[in-house]
Design a protein around this motif. Sequence first.
Motif, PDB file in Angstrom:
ATOM      1  N   GLY A 396      40.427  54.532  30.804  1.00 18.46           N
ATOM      2  CA  GLY A 396      40.706  55.962  30.787  1.00 18.46           C
ATOM      3  C   GLY A 396      42.137  56.271  31.164  1.00 18.46           C
ATOM      4  O   GLY A 396      42.802  57.101  30.533  1.00 18.46           O
ATOM      5  N   VAL A 397      42.630  55.611  32.221  1.00 17.54           N
ATOM      6  CA  VAL A 397      44.011  55.840  32.661  1.00 17.54           C
ATOM      7  C   VAL A 397      45.004  55.375  31.601  1.00 17.54           C
ATOM      8  O   VAL A 397      46.014  56.050  31.333  1.00 17.54           O
ATOM      9  N   ILE A 398      44.723  54.233  30.967  1.00 19.10           N
ATOM     10  CA  ILE A 398      45.618  53.739  29.902  1.00 19.10           C
ATOM     11  C   ILE A 398      45.698  54.754  28.757  1.00 19.10           C
ATOM     12  O   ILE A 398      46.787  55.103  28.291  1.00 19.10           O
ATOM     13  N   ASN A 399      44.536  55.232  28.315  1.00 16.79           N
ATOM     14  CA  ASN A 399      44.549  56.220  27.247  1.00 16.79           C
ATOM     15  C   ASN A 399      45.185  57.527  27.696  1.00 16.79           C
ATOM     16  O   ASN A 399      45.828  58.220  26.905  1.00 16.79           O
ATOM     17  N   GLY A 400      45.015  57.875  28.955  1.00 19.99           N
ATOM     18  CA  GLY A 400      45.665  59.078  29.470  1.00 19.99           C
ATOM     19  C   GLY A 400      47.177  58.959  29.446  1.00 19.99           C
ATOM     20  O   GLY A 400      47.886  59.916  29.099  1.00 19.99           O
ATOM     21  N   MET A 401      47.688  57.786  29.805  1.00 21.47           N
ATOM     22  CA  MET A 401      49.126  57.574  29.782  1.00 21.47           C
ATOM     23  C   MET A 401      49.657  57.561  28.350  1.00 21.47           C
ATOM     24  O   MET A 401      50.745  58.085  28.070  1.00 21.47           O
ATOM     25  N   ILE A 402      48.899  56.948  27.427  1.00 21.50           N
ATOM     26  CA  ILE A 402      49.304  56.959  26.020  1.00 21.50           C
ATOM     27  C   ILE A 402      49.349  58.395  25.503  1.00 21.50           C
ATOM     28  O   ILE A 402      50.280  58.786  24.792  1.00 21.50           O
ATOM     29  N   TRP A 403      48.331  59.193  25.874  1.00 22.12           N
ATOM     30  CA  TRP A 403      48.296  60.592  25.435  1.00 22.12           C
ATOM     31  C   TRP A 403      49.464  61.385  26.014  1.00 22.12           C
ATOM     32  O   TRP A 403      50.178  62.078  25.285  1.00 22.12           O
ATOM     33  N   TYR A 404      49.692  61.253  27.319  1.00 23.17           N
ATOM     34  CA  TYR A 404      50.673  62.126  27.975  1.00 23.17           C
ATOM     35  C   TYR A 404      52.111  61.655  27.777  1.00 23.17           C
ATOM     36  O   TYR A 404      53.020  62.470  27.697  1.00 23.17           O
ATOM     37  N   PHE A 405      52.310  60.338  27.690  1.00 22.58           N
ATOM     38  CA  PHE A 405      53.675  59.827  27.561  1.00 22.58           C
ATOM     39  C   PHE A 405      53.983  59.337  26.146  1.00 22.58           C
ATOM     40  O   PHE A 405      54.952  59.771  25.532  1.00 22.58           O
ATOM     41  N   GLY A 406      53.170  58.396  25.639  1.00 25.16           N
ATOM     42  CA  GLY A 406      53.469  57.762  24.359  1.00 25.16           C
ATOM     43  C   GLY A 406      53.449  58.706  23.177  1.00 25.16           C
ATOM     44  O   GLY A 406      54.418  58.789  22.411  1.00 25.16           O
ATOM     45  N   ILE A 407      52.341  59.442  23.015  1.00 27.97           N
ATOM     46  CA  ILE A 407      52.207  60.320  21.855  1.00 27.97           C
ATOM     47  C   ILE A 407      53.186  61.483  21.942  1.00 27.97           C
ATOM     48  O   ILE A 407      53.763  61.904  20.931  1.00 27.97           O
ATOM     49  N   ARG A 408      53.406  62.009  23.147  1.00 26.53           N
ATOM     50  CA  ARG A 408      54.381  63.092  23.295  1.00 26.53           C
ATOM     51  C   ARG A 408      55.787  62.616  22.955  1.00 26.53           C
ATOM     52  O   ARG A 408      56.574  63.343  22.339  1.00 26.53           O
ATOM     53  N   SER A 409      56.125  61.407  23.355  1.00 29.31           N
ATOM     54  CA  SER A 409      57.433  60.855  23.028  1.00 29.31           C
ATOM     55  C   SER A 409      57.582  60.677  21.526  1.00 29.31           C
ATOM     56  O   SER A 409      58.626  61.001  20.946  1.00 29.31           O
ATOM     57  N   GLU A 410      56.542  60.150  20.885  1.00 30.52           N
ATOM     58  CA  GLU A 410      56.570  59.974  19.435  1.00 30.52           C
ATOM     59  C   GLU A 410      56.720  61.315  18.726  1.00 30.52           C
ATOM     60  O   GLU A 410      57.500  61.447  17.773  1.00 30.52           O
ATOM     61  N   LEU A 411      55.993  62.325  19.193  1.00 33.96           N
ATOM     62  CA  LEU A 411      56.051  63.651  18.575  1.00 33.96           C
ATOM     63  C   LEU A 411      57.463  64.223  18.665  1.00 33.96           C
ATOM     64  O   LEU A 411      57.980  64.775  17.677  1.00 33.96           O
ATOM     65  N   ARG A 412      58.084  64.116  19.821  1.00 38.85           N
ATOM     66  CA  ARG A 412      59.419  64.680  19.966  1.00 38.85           C
ATOM     67  C   ARG A 412      60.460  63.932  19.138  1.00 38.85           C
ATOM     68  O   ARG A 412      61.406  64.544  18.620  1.00 38.85           O
ATOM     69  N   ALA A 413      60.288  62.636  18.994  1.00 34.95           N
ATOM     70  CA  ALA A 413      61.195  61.866  18.134  1.00 34.95           C
ATOM     71  C   ALA A 413      61.046  62.299  16.677  1.00 34.95           C
ATOM     72  O   ALA A 413      62.035  62.410  15.945  1.00 34.95           O
ATOM     73  N   LEU A 414      59.803  62.579  16.251  1.00 35.38           N
ATOM     74  CA  LEU A 414      59.569  63.074  14.897  1.00 35.38           C
ATOM     75  C   LEU A 414      60.165  64.471  14.717  1.00 35.38           C
ATOM     76  O   LEU A 414      60.763  64.778  13.672  1.00 35.38           O
ATOM     77  N   GLN A 415      60.007  65.311  15.727  1.00 34.70           N
ATOM     78  CA  GLN A 415      60.569  66.661  15.656  1.00 34.70           C
ATOM     79  C   GLN A 415      62.089  66.617  15.540  1.00 34.70           C
ATOM     80  O   GLN A 415      62.692  67.422  14.815  1.00 34.70           O
ATOM     81  N   GLU A 416      62.713  65.686  16.239  1.00 37.10           N
ATOM     82  CA  GLU A 416      64.165  65.560  16.179  1.00 37.10           C
ATOM     83  C   GLU A 416      64.627  65.225  14.756  1.00 37.10           C
ATOM     84  O   GLU A 416      65.600  65.802  14.265  1.00 37.10           O
ATOM     85  N   VAL A 417      63.930  64.310  14.098  1.00 39.79           N
ATOM     86  CA  VAL A 417      64.292  63.975  12.717  1.00 39.79           C
ATOM     87  C   VAL A 417      64.132  65.198  11.820  1.00 39.79           C
ATOM     88  O   VAL A 417      64.989  65.487  10.979  1.00 39.79           O
ATOM     89  N   GLN A 418      63.031  65.943  12.009  1.00 40.74           N
ATOM     90  CA  GLN A 418      62.823  67.154  11.209  1.00 40.74           C
ATOM     91  C   GLN A 418      63.966  68.153  11.403  1.00 40.74           C
ATOM     92  O   GLN A 418      64.444  68.746  10.432  1.00 40.74           O
ATOM     93  N   LEU A 419      64.403  68.340  12.633  1.00 42.25           N
ATOM     94  CA  LEU A 419      65.487  69.276  12.904  1.00 42.25           C
ATOM     95  C   LEU A 419      66.802  68.801  12.278  1.00 42.25           C
ATOM     96  O   LEU A 419      67.581  69.612  11.755  1.00 42.25           O
ATOM     97  N   GLU A 420      67.030  67.503  12.299  1.00 43.76           N
ATOM     98  CA  GLU A 420      68.236  66.962  11.679  1.00 43.76           C
ATOM     99  C   GLU A 420      68.212  67.168  10.166  1.00 43.76           C
ATOM    100  O   GLU A 420      69.246  67.489   9.556  1.00 43.76           O
ATOM    101  N   VAL A 421      67.040  66.989   9.562  1.00 43.56           N
ATOM    102  CA  VAL A 421      66.914  67.212   8.122  1.00 43.56           C
ATOM    103  C   VAL A 421      67.115  68.690   7.798  1.00 43.56           C
ATOM    104  O   VAL A 421      67.762  69.043   6.798  1.00 43.56           O
ATOM    105  N   GLU A 422      66.573  69.566   8.637  1.00 43.35           N
ATOM    106  CA  GLU A 422      66.778  71.000   8.433  1.00 43.35           C
ATOM    107  C   GLU A 422      68.258  71.360   8.497  1.00 43.35           C
ATOM    108  O   GLU A 422      68.745  72.195   7.720  1.00 43.35           O
TER     109      GLU A 422
END
Length: 431
Positions: A396-422
């Motif tokens: 549970g803690v591992i998945n919690g860390m992936i949810w709160y840190f890993g996926i959020r980090s991935e999302l923001r990196a994707l958002q950055e590319v989108q903003l650069e393309v815009e």
Amino acid sequence: MAKQIHSTDPEELQSIRLLTFNTWGLKYVSKHREERLRAIADRLADPETDEDNYHVVALQEVWCESDWAYFDAVCRSNYPYRRIFKSGIITGPGLAILSKIPIDETFLYRFPVNGRPSAFFRGDWFVGKSLAVTLLKPHTSNAIPLALLNSHMHAPYAQSGDASYSTHRACQAWDLSKVVKTLTKAGYAVIQVGDLNSKPGSLPYKLFTIEGGLTDSWDVLNESNPISSVELSQMSPYDQIMKGGITCDSQLNTWRATRRLDEACRLDYALIDSNLIRPIGAKVKFTETLPPPLNCSYSDHFAFSADLLISNQNESFGGKHDRIPEKFEIYHELQSEIQKYRNETIPYQSNWRKWHFLLSLIVVILIHVGITWAAIRQPWSPVLLSLLSTVVGITGVINGMIWYFGIRSELRALQEVQLEVEDKLFSLKNE
């Protein structure tokens, strides 16, 4: 046939010959890894057996320290300038360079979008897939200095869906194209090599050639006789290599002998700045099999070699032109690719990991409450319940860390590319 390097022709003296090779150096996974990589190193190290006499060799998947130590030791005299690049958690990106041309400077760019930390069984995230940049000094007195970009992009693990990692490779290609343009503006003749895990015509490939402004050296040399994917799938394995430049999934490769003819593809490239570099020869190399008792191919990829004529400081080949209409298309395609991933994969990964974490907390609390009552009925039950509580809590803690840190980090990196393309779309519309 490529021109020979050793010549008195002034034009040929400005040419260099490079090799890019994915060596398949996975520890515990790649069969005969040590024997194969040592055979590659021995062949490159001996000027007599190294008949091609490469000026620069770019390697991928050199993931074991002992393998690089062997390369470094035996290639020292033939390639006095050597470098392996470090990144990631486990072994590093597996990128290395051997050069006869002096190295001026190096740096490593680690891709922000590079798989999911939850997919530990893939390995791409842990090794830190990157772009290794080597700035070489001019190989002749008046030649333009070279910037060699060596990369091994995220691998596909399916033809479609989130396991294909097409979004990650597209974002990596976007970052790579930005580095290319920066180095081009700085006055370098840019060469991009490596196992890019992207077929010709794919979105990453279009980003390399349209946004990055690079040209496929193989296509330039074969532009008078282009081969479609349908024609390629109907060729013999030998012709696929000789006429199609196939480096991966060839039936002539002992590690891929069971592949279908239509699975053979070109993933290893030498992409060039055609304004400053002209290809004069290219060939698929290391297609032979090793002698007994191995009787196998050197790697699960074949190598790719290119002879390139480098412009001097007073001239250019004038091969580059801006492809603005096509840029609009690939910008929208990249935006659509990222948005689809954000709409489908990110919510799915985030939600189930978040709920797993929250439910695990509830289950752990309930187990601790229940241990007292269970002990009254069965004295041994608290041991099993404590073990269950530990397993549920850890996962549970591992998945919690992936949810709160890993996926959020991935999302923001994707958002950055989108903003650069815009930003690029806005800039083009207002030109």
